[in-house]
Design an enzyme around this catalytic site. Sequence first.
Site, PDB file in Angstrom:
ATOM      1  CE1 TYR A  30       1.073  -0.356   4.414  1.00 21.61           C
ATOM      2  CE2 TYR A  30       0.023   1.798   4.410  1.00 21.61           C
ATOM      3  CZ  TYR A  30       0.828   0.857   5.027  1.00 21.61           C
ATOM      4  OH  TYR A  30       1.400   1.151   6.242  1.00 21.61           O
ATOM      5  CE  LYS A 144       3.080   3.364   3.266  1.00 18.64           C
ATOM      6  NZ  LYS A 144       3.206   3.422   4.714  1.00 18.64           N
ATOM      7  CD  GLU A 176      10.238   1.938  10.177  1.00 13.60           C
ATOM      8  OE1 GLU A 176      10.062   2.889   9.412  1.00 13.60           O
ATOM      9  OE2 GLU A 176      10.066   0.749   9.833  1.00 13.60           O
ATOM     10  CG  LEU A 200       8.256   2.728   4.641  1.00 12.05           C
ATOM     11  CD1 LEU A 200       7.855   1.476   3.869  1.00 12.05           C
ATOM     12  CD2 LEU A 200       7.014   3.525   5.010  1.00 12.05           C
TER      13      LEU A 200
END
Length: 284
Positions: A30, A144, A176, A200
């Site tokens: 996505y 993702k 992250e 990411l």
Amino acid sequence: MIYLNGKFMPIEKATISVLDRGFIFGDGVYEVIPVYSRKPFRLEHHLLRLQHSLDGIRLNNPYDNEHWHNLLEQIIDNNKGEDQYIYLHITRGVAKREHAFPENTAPTVFIMSSPLPEPPQKLLEQGVTAVTANDNRWIRCDIKAISLLPNVLLRQLATDVQAAETILLRDGFLTEGSSSSIFVVKDGLLLAPPKSHLMLPGITYDVVLDLAEENNIPYKVREISEIELRVADEILLTSSTREITAITRLDDQPVGCGKPGARYSQLQKLYQHYKRTVMRNELS
Ligand code: PMP
């Protein structure tokens, strides 16, 4: 108004098969794209990252960039709000439940857009709280993927204690947030963890580093240890929907003086200015 497999329709009318591999296996990817003044922000970067995610799961891109542009334009036009955020989602389609890829199956493509609310004044003035947790996700966090169960469980640890984000540490180093990129500031120096398969590649992360470069803000991209995170003067969270947010408490301790710091304020102003400039020039 949403888009599903070639058709625009109200979201209440949209249905998919229970055999969709997105539903059965979480087999899909996505993107989330912010829209300012009805124009998608950094669209080319998001489409490049989408291609990277599709390559990562060996799924063909169903559309070329021109078609994506066209679909997104229609979605924006048919939804409320000058500022929106687009969610787009591609799965490996509907097939008999078998782990191996099905042959000749059309992917499922879904796009929706929601209004992007302005951040509340309290958040800008006070920042948010965060907790830390061990990063127990898989090792292709650069994809993702829609299979977000680890991120969901990790974020809930923050929600359980009324915090806004869970900051993840793998082998003693910052990766992250559960749904954001994280920066640290020490003595004015902005630190960012290097991109790798363990995080990411954030589009907002790139914007922040571009702004630092263009405005002579000292920065380094390197590994950040847990100790450095805990003694930071400032911690910043970035994402397409949360832009730049100051984290002012970490695991129940104040970060620096416990208020949004100088680098945060500077980057926040630069980001808002950049957003408006980009939109005026109709670049993305
Ligand atoms: N990391 C993760 C795990 C995320 O879910 C997000 C938000 N999509 C980010 C980082 C930030 O990426 P971006 O700036 O492109 O929204």
